[in-house]
Design a protein around this motif. Structure first.
Motif, short mmCIF file in Angstrom:
data_model
loop_
_atom_site.label_atom_id
_atom_site.label_comp_id
_atom_site.label_asym_id
_atom_site.label_seq_id
_atom_site.Cartn_x
_atom_site.Cartn_y
_atom_site.Cartn_z
N UNK A 1 46.80 57.37 43.18
CA UNK A 1 46.40 56.80 41.96
C UNK A 1 45.56 55.47 42.46
N UNK A 2 44.31 55.17 41.97
CA UNK A 2 43.64 54.04 42.21
C UNK A 2 43.93 52.98 41.20
N UNK A 3 45.01 51.90 41.63
CA UNK A 3 45.34 51.09 40.62
C UNK A 3 44.48 49.77 40.51
N UNK A 4 44.61 49.10 39.34
CA UNK A 4 43.63 47.90 39.45
C UNK A 4 44.64 46.83 38.93
N UNK A 5 44.11 45.50 39.37
CA UNK A 5 44.82 44.44 39.03
C UNK A 5 44.44 44.09 37.78
N UNK A 6 45.57 43.62 36.95
CA UNK A 6 45.50 43.53 35.63
C UNK A 6 44.75 42.09 35.19
N UNK A 7 45.02 41.30 36.16
CA UNK A 7 44.48 39.72 36.05
C UNK A 7 42.69 39.87 36.27
N UNK A 8 42.40 40.23 37.49
CA UNK A 8 41.05 40.31 38.02
C UNK A 8 40.25 41.51 38.02
N UNK A 9 41.07 42.79 37.70
CA UNK A 9 40.39 44.04 37.55
C UNK A 9 40.11 44.48 38.96
N UNK A 10 40.24 43.85 40.00
CA UNK A 10 39.68 44.49 41.12
C UNK A 10 40.67 45.66 41.56
N UNK A 11 40.14 46.58 42.33
CA UNK A 11 41.05 47.57 43.12
C UNK A 11 42.24 46.94 43.64
N UNK A 12 43.43 47.60 43.27
CA UNK A 12 44.70 46.96 44.31
C UNK A 12 45.07 48.17 45.19
N UNK A 13 45.00 47.81 46.68
CA UNK A 13 45.41 48.80 47.58
C UNK A 13 46.92 48.37 47.88
#
Length: 247
Positions: A228-240
């Motif tokens: 699953x490609x998750x995203x940071x809830x703060x900045x919406x960047x892709x989180x790896x």
């Protein structure tokens, strides 16, 4: 969106290469030679203006000197003619002789005054010539400095552009191995987020915005499937996610 963990890791490699390209572009724009050349060019413009003014003054003085010398020559020739008439004995009238002698005396004074003018103009012209020579040397010196700074800047350009070309080729290779939909999302986010579209999750902290995630967000990420490609809830960047994510 889903993507294999290995593909997500490669996205971090793409991001690192993009950051390096940004750094190289910034370095190219920020070379100290830019400010040096700009400052020297301003100096050169001012010196050239002063040089033109000095050259104009010297030229004006040259014309003025020529005119003054011509005036002296005309008076000298007239006085010579009068003296020749006086010496010839052709004039016998006492009154005419007196008038001629008075005119010769007046011409002598006039010649002296005009010769003083010539000397004064010559002094001004000499001063202008010295100024022209000084400014010409200064213009040459500043131009040499500009040429030197330009050479150093161009050498730096060559080095930076060479590295940028190498990094660009490497990026093409790495980006070519990332799924198209994942790369498209990354590119969109990178444009929106100041050049950073994907960031590593390190010790529960997003390395993109440097914000520590909440317990709730961490639990959601723990529960997410590895692909699953998750995203940071703060900045919406892709989180790896990596072994260092602290999950």
């Amino acid at each position: 969106m889903n993507a294999a963990p290995a593909d997500q890791i490669r996205l971090l490699d793409v991001q690192a290469l993009d950051v390096r390209l940004q750094q190289l572009a910034h370095k190219r724009r920020s070379l100290p030679e830019h400010a040096e050349i700009e400052s020297l060019t301003k100096d050169l413009t001012q010196l050239r203006d002063l040089l033109v003014a000095a050259q104009t003054e010297e030229s004006d003085c040259a014309r003025e000197q020529t005119k003054a010398e011509q005036d002296v020559d005309q008076v000298r020739q007239r006085a010579a003619r009068d003296q020749q008439r006086l010496d010839s004995g052709a004039i016998t009238s006492p009154k005419d002789l007196e008038n001629l002698q008075r005119e010769i005396a007046s011409l002598a004074k006039r010649q002296g005054d005009l010769e003083d003018v010539v000397l004064e103009v010559m002094e001004r012209r000499e001063s202008a010539q010295e100024r022209v020579a000084e400014l010409t040397e200064r213009v040459s010196s500043v131009q040499s400095k500009i040429d030197d700074a330009t050479g150093r800047r161009d050498a730096a350009y060559e080095e930076i552009d060479g590295e940028a070309a190498t990094v660009t080729k490497e990026r093409e290779v790495v980006a070519g191995s990332v799924p198209a939909d994942l790369l498209k999302l990354y590119e969109k986010l990178r444009e929106q987020q100041g050049g950073i579209g994907a960031a590593k999750l390190y010790q529960r902290t997003c390395q993109g915005c440097r914000q520590e995630l909440s317990i709730t967000d961490i639990n959601d990420i723990r529960a997410a499937a590895p692909d699953t490609v998750v995203r940071c809830e703060n900045c919406r960047r892709i989180l790896v996610r990596t072994a260092e994510s602290g999950l």
